[in-house]
Design a protein around this motif. Structure first.
Motif, PDB file in Angstrom:
ATOM      1  N   LEU A  24       0.872  -1.173   0.000  1.00 20.89           N
ATOM      2  CA  LEU A  24       0.000   0.000   0.000  1.00 20.89           C
ATOM      3  C   LEU A  24       0.903   1.216   0.000  1.00 20.89           C
ATOM      4  CD1 LEU A  24      -2.991   0.903   0.250  1.00 20.89           C
ATOM      5  CD2 LEU A  24      -2.607   1.034   2.707  1.00 20.89           C
ATOM      6  N   SER A  25       0.768   2.086  -0.978  1.00 21.52           N
ATOM      7  CA  SER A  25       1.685   3.227  -1.044  1.00 21.52           C
ATOM      8  C   SER A  25       1.005   4.449  -1.644  1.00 21.52           C
ATOM      9  CB  SER A  25       2.922   2.875  -1.870  1.00 21.52           C
ATOM     10  OG  SER A  25       2.552   2.539  -3.193  1.00 21.52           O
ATOM     11  N   PHE A  26       1.395   5.612  -1.122  1.00 25.62           N
ATOM     12  CA  PHE A  26       0.975   6.867  -1.726  1.00 25.62           C
ATOM     13  C   PHE A  26       1.753   7.047  -3.021  1.00 25.62           C
ATOM     14  CE2 PHE A  26      -0.217   7.824   2.696  1.00 25.62           C
ATOM     15  CZ  PHE A  26      -1.482   8.353   2.497  1.00 25.62           C
ATOM     16  N   SER A  27       1.217   7.812  -3.953  1.00 23.99           N
ATOM     17  CA  SER A  27       1.890   8.019  -5.229  1.00 23.99           C
ATOM     18  C   SER A  27       3.083   8.974  -5.116  1.00 23.99           C
ATOM     19  CB  SER A  27       0.902   8.543  -6.268  1.00 23.99           C
ATOM     20  OG  SER A  27       0.385   9.784  -5.840  1.00 23.99           O
ATOM     21  N   THR A  28       3.225   9.645  -3.976  1.00 24.38           N
ATOM     22  CA  THR A  28       4.334  10.565  -3.738  1.00 24.38           C
ATOM     23  C   THR A  28       4.703  10.511  -2.259  1.00 24.38           C
ATOM     24  OG1 THR A  28       5.090  12.842  -4.051  1.00 24.38           O
ATOM     25  CG2 THR A  28       2.804  12.541  -3.337  1.00 24.38           C
ATOM     26  N   ALA A  55      -8.800  -6.291  -2.714  1.00 24.98           N
ATOM     27  CA  ALA A  55      -9.143  -4.906  -2.366  1.00 24.98           C
ATOM     28  C   ALA A  55      -8.854  -4.648  -0.888  1.00 24.98           C
ATOM     29  CB  ALA A  55     -10.614  -4.641  -2.666  1.00 24.98           C
ATOM     30  N   GLN A  56      -8.588  -3.393  -0.568  1.00 27.29           N
ATOM     31  CA  GLN A  56      -8.334  -3.024   0.821  1.00 27.29           C
ATOM     32  C   GLN A  56      -9.191  -1.825   1.222  1.00 27.29           C
ATOM     33  OE1 GLN A  56      -4.643  -3.493   2.840  1.00 27.29           O
ATOM     34  NE2 GLN A  56      -3.518  -3.368   0.904  1.00 27.29           N
ATOM     35  N   GLU A  57      -9.663  -1.852   2.451  1.00 24.22           N
ATOM     36  CA  GLU A  57     -10.295  -0.695   3.073  1.00 24.22           C
ATOM     37  C   GLU A  57      -9.167   0.028   3.803  1.00 24.22           C
ATOM     38  OE1 GLU A  57     -13.649   0.360   3.064  1.00 24.22           O
ATOM     39  OE2 GLU A  57     -13.739  -1.119   1.451  1.00 24.22           O
ATOM     40  N   VAL A  58      -8.913   1.253   3.420  1.00 25.86           N
ATOM     41  CA  VAL A  58      -7.801   2.010   3.972  1.00 25.86           C
ATOM     42  C   VAL A  58      -8.332   3.101   4.890  1.00 25.86           C
ATOM     43  CG1 VAL A  58      -5.848   3.494   3.398  1.00 25.86           C
ATOM     44  CG2 VAL A  58      -6.402   1.543   1.933  1.00 25.86           C
ATOM     45  N   THR A  59      -7.795   3.151   6.098  1.00 35.38           N
ATOM     46  CA  THR A  59      -8.170   4.203   7.036  1.00 35.38           C
ATOM     47  C   THR A  59      -7.007   5.183   7.180  1.00 35.38           C
ATOM     48  OG1 THR A  59      -7.470   2.833   8.898  1.00 35.38           O
ATOM     49  CG2 THR A  59      -9.802   2.810   8.352  1.00 35.38           C
ATOM     50  N   PHE A  60      -7.358   6.445   7.405  1.00 32.55           N
ATOM     51  CA  PHE A  60      -6.368   7.507   7.542  1.00 32.55           C
ATOM     52  C   PHE A  60      -6.302   7.973   8.985  1.00 32.55           C
ATOM     53  CE2 PHE A  60      -7.993   7.869   3.179  1.00 32.55           C
ATOM     54  CZ  PHE A  60      -6.806   7.729   2.474  1.00 32.55           C
ATOM     55  N   THR A  61      -5.074   8.170   9.474  1.00 33.53           N
ATOM     56  CA  THR A  61      -4.854   8.716  10.812  1.00 33.53           C
ATOM     57  C   THR A  61      -3.792   9.805  10.711  1.00 33.53           C
ATOM     58  OG1 THR A  61      -3.220   6.987  11.292  1.00 33.53           O
ATOM     59  CG2 THR A  61      -5.494   6.581  12.017  1.00 33.53           C
ATOM     60  N   GLY A 104      -4.005  -0.256   5.507  1.00 37.08           N
ATOM     61  CA  GLY A 104      -4.932  -1.177   4.857  1.00 37.08           C
ATOM     62  C   GLY A 104      -5.465  -2.201   5.835  1.00 37.08           C
ATOM     63  N   ASN A 105      -6.685  -2.678   5.580  1.00 34.66           N
ATOM     64  CA  ASN A 105      -7.281  -3.676   6.468  1.00 34.66           C
ATOM     65  C   ASN A 105      -6.737  -5.081   6.203  1.00 34.66           C
ATOM     66  OD1 ASN A 105      -8.688  -3.957   3.980  1.00 34.66           O
ATOM     67  ND2 ASN A 105     -10.392  -4.935   5.032  1.00 34.66           N
ATOM     68  N   VAL A 106      -6.032  -5.274   5.080  1.00 30.16           N
ATOM     69  CA  VAL A 106      -5.451  -6.577   4.777  1.00 30.16           C
ATOM     70  C   VAL A 106      -3.975  -6.578   5.132  1.00 30.16           C
ATOM     71  CG1 VAL A 106      -4.976  -8.279   2.961  1.00 30.16           C
ATOM     72  CG2 VAL A 106      -7.131  -7.013   2.951  1.00 30.16           C
ATOM     73  N   PHE A 107      -3.216  -5.674   4.534  1.00 30.13           N
ATOM     74  CA  PHE A 107      -1.781  -5.640   4.789  1.00 30.13           C
ATOM     75  C   PHE A 107      -1.201  -4.362   4.219  1.00 30.13           C
ATOM     76  CE2 PHE A 107       2.677  -6.902   4.128  1.00 30.13           C
ATOM     77  CZ  PHE A 107       2.957  -7.406   5.383  1.00 30.13           C
ATOM     78  N   GLY A 108      -0.310  -3.740   4.942  1.00 31.16           N
ATOM     79  CA  GLY A 108       0.435  -2.609   4.445  1.00 31.16           C
ATOM     80  C   GLY A 108      -0.025  -1.279   4.987  1.00 31.16           C
ATOM     81  N   SER A 109       0.930  -0.354   5.026  1.00 36.36           N
ATOM     82  CA  SER A 109       0.636   1.021   5.410  1.00 36.36           C
ATOM     83  C   SER A 109       1.706   1.912   4.783  1.00 36.36           C
ATOM     84  CB  SER A 109       0.622   1.183   6.933  1.00 36.36           C
ATOM     85  OG  SER A 109       1.904   0.937   7.461  1.00 36.36           O
TER      86      SER A 109
END
Length: 125
Positions: A24-28, A55-61, A104-109
């Motif tokens: 899971l990665s931001f584009s920048t 697919a992943q449900e991504v939460t922001f903090t 991500g709710n599966v894997f990655g941040s």
């Protein structure tokens, strides 16, 4: 025998499709809002990439009170990307650096360094 079994199992490596160093990665790595007059709102579009085959449900903090995502959580399709819009509404003249974290709710941040600035309205003569 138990020790041999343990060593044989610990020597195994699993190849999981779509699992690498950046699931899971931001584009920048960083982004900035335009200077924003206090009590007004600026927006910034951010893109997240999902390399997993699910697919992943991504939460922001890490947002604080002045930053609001349009989607939280954000669904990022399998092996694809998705965008969301962040809103920034400063209440004072100051700089507002944050580190936005997507998990991500599966894997990655991943994290995104964001800078923002609250400014005074332009004086009219």
């Amino acid at each position: 025998t138990t020790l041999r079994s343990f060593l044989a199992i610990s020597a195994l490596t699993l190849a999981l499709p779509g699992v690498g160093s950046a699931q899971l990665s931001f584009s920048t790595d960083s982004a900035a809002f335009a200077p924003t007059t206090i009590d007004s709102t600026s927006t910034l579009v951010v893109t997240l990439n999902n390399s997993l085959n699910v697919a992943q449900e991504v939460t922001f903090t890490g947002l604080g009170d002045l930053f609001v995502p349009a989607d939280n959580p954000l669904t990022v399709p399998a092996a694809s990307s998705a965008t969301t819009t962040l809103s920034f509404t400063p209440t004072s003249v100051n700089t507002f650096p944050i580190v936005l974290v997507a998990t991500g709710n599966v894997f990655g941040s991943d994290s995104l360094i964001i800078s923002a600035e609250g400014t005074l309205p332009t004086a009219e003569l």
